[in-house]
Scaffold this active site. Structure first.
Site, PDB file in Angstrom:
ATOM      1  N   LYS A 129     -11.112   2.816   8.136  1.00  0.00           N
ATOM      2  CA  LYS A 129     -11.796   1.833   7.314  1.00  0.00           C
ATOM      3  C   LYS A 129     -12.545   0.827   8.192  1.00  0.00           C
ATOM      4  CE  LYS A 129      -8.679   1.771   3.287  1.00  0.00           C
ATOM      5  NZ  LYS A 129      -9.476   2.503   2.321  1.00  0.00           N
TER       6      LYS A 129
ATOM      7  N   ARG B 101      -5.306   5.170  -9.218  1.00  0.00           N
ATOM      8  CA  ARG B 101      -4.442   4.161  -8.589  1.00  0.00           C
ATOM      9  C   ARG B 101      -3.628   3.532  -9.709  1.00  0.00           C
ATOM     10  NH1 ARG B 101      -4.365   4.926  -2.928  1.00  0.00           N
ATOM     11  NH2 ARG B 101      -3.104   6.410  -3.995  1.00  0.00           N
TER      12      ARG B 101
ATOM     13  N   PHE C 279       0.885  -1.162   0.000  1.00  0.00           N
ATOM     14  CA  PHE C 279       0.000   0.000   0.000  1.00  0.00           C
ATOM     15  C   PHE C 279       0.930   1.221   0.000  1.00  0.00           C
ATOM     16  CE2 PHE C 279      -2.567   3.367   1.885  1.00  0.00           C
ATOM     17  CZ  PHE C 279      -3.545   3.391   0.913  1.00  0.00           C
ATOM     18  N   THR C 280       0.456   2.344  -0.582  1.00  0.00           N
ATOM     19  CA  THR C 280       1.347   3.511  -0.800  1.00  0.00           C
ATOM     20  C   THR C 280       2.105   3.944   0.460  1.00  0.00           C
ATOM     21  OG1 THR C 280      -0.602   4.893  -0.487  1.00  0.00           O
ATOM     22  CG2 THR C 280       0.056   4.466  -2.757  1.00  0.00           C
TER      23      THR C 280
HETATM   24  N1  F0G Z   1      -3.297   0.020   4.927  1.00  0.00           N
HETATM   25  C1  F0G Z   1      -4.260  -0.080   4.003  1.00  0.00           C
HETATM   26  C2  F0G Z   1      -4.560  -1.400   3.381  1.00  0.00           C
HETATM   27  C3  F0G Z   1      -4.977   1.067   3.617  1.00  0.00           C
HETATM   28  O1  F0G Z   1      -5.918   0.950   2.692  1.00  0.00           O
HETATM   29  C4  F0G Z   1      -4.670   2.307   4.219  1.00  0.00           C
HETATM   30  C5  F0G Z   1      -5.367   3.512   3.825  1.00  0.00           C
HETATM   31  C6  F0G Z   1      -3.651   2.350   5.184  1.00  0.00           C
HETATM   32  C7  F0G Z   1      -2.995   1.178   5.519  1.00  0.00           C
HETATM   33  C8  F0G Z   1      -3.275   3.626   5.850  1.00  0.00           C
HETATM   34  O2  F0G Z   1      -4.260   3.988   6.774  1.00  0.00           O
HETATM   35  O3  F0G Z   1      -5.130   6.183   5.915  1.00  0.00           O
HETATM   36  O4  F0G Z   1      -5.549   5.446   8.267  1.00  0.00           O
HETATM   37  O5  F0G Z   1      -3.294   6.142   7.562  1.00  0.00           O
HETATM   38  N2  F0G Z   1      -6.082   3.608   2.792  1.00  0.00           N
HETATM   39  C9  F0G Z   1      -6.825   4.806   2.385  1.00  0.00           C
HETATM   40  C10 F0G Z   1      -7.443   4.600   1.031  1.00  0.00           C
HETATM   41  C11 F0G Z   1      -6.058   6.074   2.485  1.00  0.00           C
HETATM   42  O6  F0G Z   1      -7.993   5.580   0.501  1.00  0.00           O
HETATM   43  O7  F0G Z   1      -7.436   3.499   0.495  1.00  0.00           O
HETATM   44  P1  F0G Z   1      -4.567   5.514   7.144  1.00  0.00           P
END
Ligand code: F0G
Length: 482
Positions: free
Chosen positions: A266, A389, A132-133
């Site tokens: 989430k 993405r 993940f980014t």
């Molecule tokens: N891991 C996963 C799988 C995520 O999808 C995200 C965030 C994070 C970690 C980081 O969490 O935003 O609370 O700091 N995903 C969001 C998205 C930003 O739009 O998919 P975070």
């Protein structure tokens, strides 16, 4: 949410909730949407929600809360240390994730920061189903290298493989043999693997990963941000678990990992996040970083009101009718778009409907960011905001060339219980119109490119006057309407 068979023969997802608080939306004329995207540098992150009709950027922090969550916020216990709210959240986590110890953090990436600082050393590798980014950035800042060891099916846009989030077991063995177990910081598994289209892994795969981890004394770290949806898919798709409760599946998943971290934005429809473990040594290694970066150990950067709502949201994650709302709407949209010949990631996954921009805009070279262009074009013609993405969300190599992303996706997120089926129909209709007129859409180029996580704040411009041509065609087809 329950999928119900209608007299007409149709099967539709029907809400098992009623809407009691609503927020007014505006659908602005196309010229105003065009001005908004120009001002936002063709980056949907830089739009203002006053200009947006359906905000499908993300499900992060945008899911609808339940009445029980909102009312729990009134009983919040304001205290810097020892707040009752924290202990209620700790109990919720112990019950839902079946882990004894909890470190609270302000959101998911804060957990990634702490885990990466503590467990990754210079030259380490971290094998995982997919990055993940923010995860990747934290790991690299700490000297680690991300190794994606997904299966051959994972990146196929249209597949009937039900667990595209699985780790390729042979590749995992190969990585450990190549680098040696001492250089493997840990194995990371991300539930409902975000960047490849919200795709789940199976328990069977996780058990195999666990077995190899045990053989080599390695730790398995579970990113549980989308664990509810992954558990729901396991119940739907993995024979052994068809009669299991969601809670039993959650316990099975968390029981196969030493560390479980999550974004509450989430998993529990609130804000915040946390790291859970049963291992006191691991807990102590991370503990002192929480007051340093987040806040005292009983609030971790969150407000006590959020903590209360998080506790209730976690219990609700074990309710199948709550966690299946977003996947049911996504399945509805994906199947309809597919029937119209529009390339979408299949099988339908969690968090959003993912349109394959590489195929949709096959005339736009990847260097001109087809997923970003598609996101901008869809906003212009519909007021719906999705998220790029693809390569814009990637990085450049040491020579300054774009590292082209494996997949170019436009993600249209379905936050839980936020949109209606008629709004979903509107989205499908406008995506279809855009598909019929796809040759009018051109590429984008950067005009202002930040060095880190450029997709958040970067500004782009169209490579030609394609937006004007698109608007002219739209008006021809819809008159001066919206
Ligand atoms: N891991 C996963 C799988 C995520 O999808 C995200 C965030 C994070 C970690 C980081 O969490 O935003 O609370 O700091 N995903 C969001 C998205 C930003 O739009 O998919 P975070």
């Amino acid at each position: 949410m329950k999928t119900i068979k209608f007299f007409s023969g149709q099967e539709l997802p029907v809400e098992l909730h009623k809407v009691r608080i609503v927020q007014k939306l505006f659908l602005k004329p196309i010229e105003e949407r065009f001005e908004a995207i120009e001002e936002g540098g063709y980056n949907t992150f830089l739009l203002n929600t006053k200009d947006i009709f359906l905000d499908m950027l993300t499900d992060s922090g945008t899911n609808a809360m339940s009445d029980n969550q909102v009312s729990s916020m009134l009983q919040a216990d304001d205290a810097y240390a020892g707040s009752q709210s924290f202990y209620r959240m700790e109990s919720a986590l112990q019950e839902v994730f079946n882990k004894k110890l909890l470190l609270p953090v302000h959101q998911g990436r804060a957990a990634e920061n702490i885990i990466s600082q503590v467990f990754i050393k210079e030259g380490d590798v971290i094998p995982m189903n997919y990055h993940f980014t923010t995860t990747k950035e934290h790991m690299e800042i700490n000297g680690g290298k991300v190794l994606e060891i997904y299966t051959d099916e994972a990146l196929k846009i249209k597949s009937d493989f039900l667990f595209k989030g699985n780790i390729d077991i042979q590749k995992l063995r190969d990585v450990i043999a190549e680098y040696g177990k001492d250089r493997v910081a840990f194995i990371r598994m991300e539930a409902s693997t975000n960047l490849i289209g919200g795709q789940p892994f199976s328990i069977q795969n996780m058990r195999e990963v666990r077995e190899i981890a045990d053989e080599h004394g390695l730790m398995v770290v579970l990113d549980a941000s989308l664990i509810g949806e992954n558990a729901y898919f396991i119940k739907q798709r993995e024979e052994e678990f068809k009669d299991a409760s969601i809670k039993e599946i959650l316990h099975t998943m968390t029981g196969l990992s030493e560390l479980v971290y999550f974004s509450s934005r989430k998993v529990s429809s609130t804000r915040g996040g946390g790291i859970c473990t049963d291992d006191n040594d691991l807990f102590l290694k991370m503990r002192d970083l929480v007051p340093l970066y987040e806040g005292f150990l009983t609030y971790g950067g969150m407000s006590v009101r959020e903590i209360e709502a998080m506790a209730v949201g976690l219990y609700e994650t074990t309710d199948e009718t709550v966690i299946n709302q977003s996947p049911s709407f996504i399945k509805f949209a994906v199947e309809k778009l597919d029937s119209l010949g529009i390339p979408v990631v299949m099988p339908a996954g969690a968090l959003g409907c993912h349109v394959d921009a590489k195929d949709f805009l096959s005339h736009v070279p990847q260097e001109e960011y087809p997923a970003g262009a598609l996101a901008a074009a869809l906003f212009i013609v519909s007021g719906c905001r999705g998220m790029e993405r693809g390569t814009i969300s990637s990085v450049r190599d040491e020579h300054g060339n774009d590292i082209l992303a494996d997949v170019e996706l436009l993600r249209l997120a379905f936050p839980r219980r936020v949109f209606t089926l008629s709004q979903t129909e509107y989205l499908i209709d406008r995506v279809n119109w855009l598909y019929q007129n796809r040759e009018l859409v051109g590429g984008l180029k950067f005009v202002d490119e930040p060095p880190v996580l450029r997709f958040f704040m970067g500004r782009l411009a169209p490579t030609s006057d394609w937006p004007q041509k698109l608007i002219a065609k739209f008006k021809e087809d819809f008159g001066e309407s919206l």
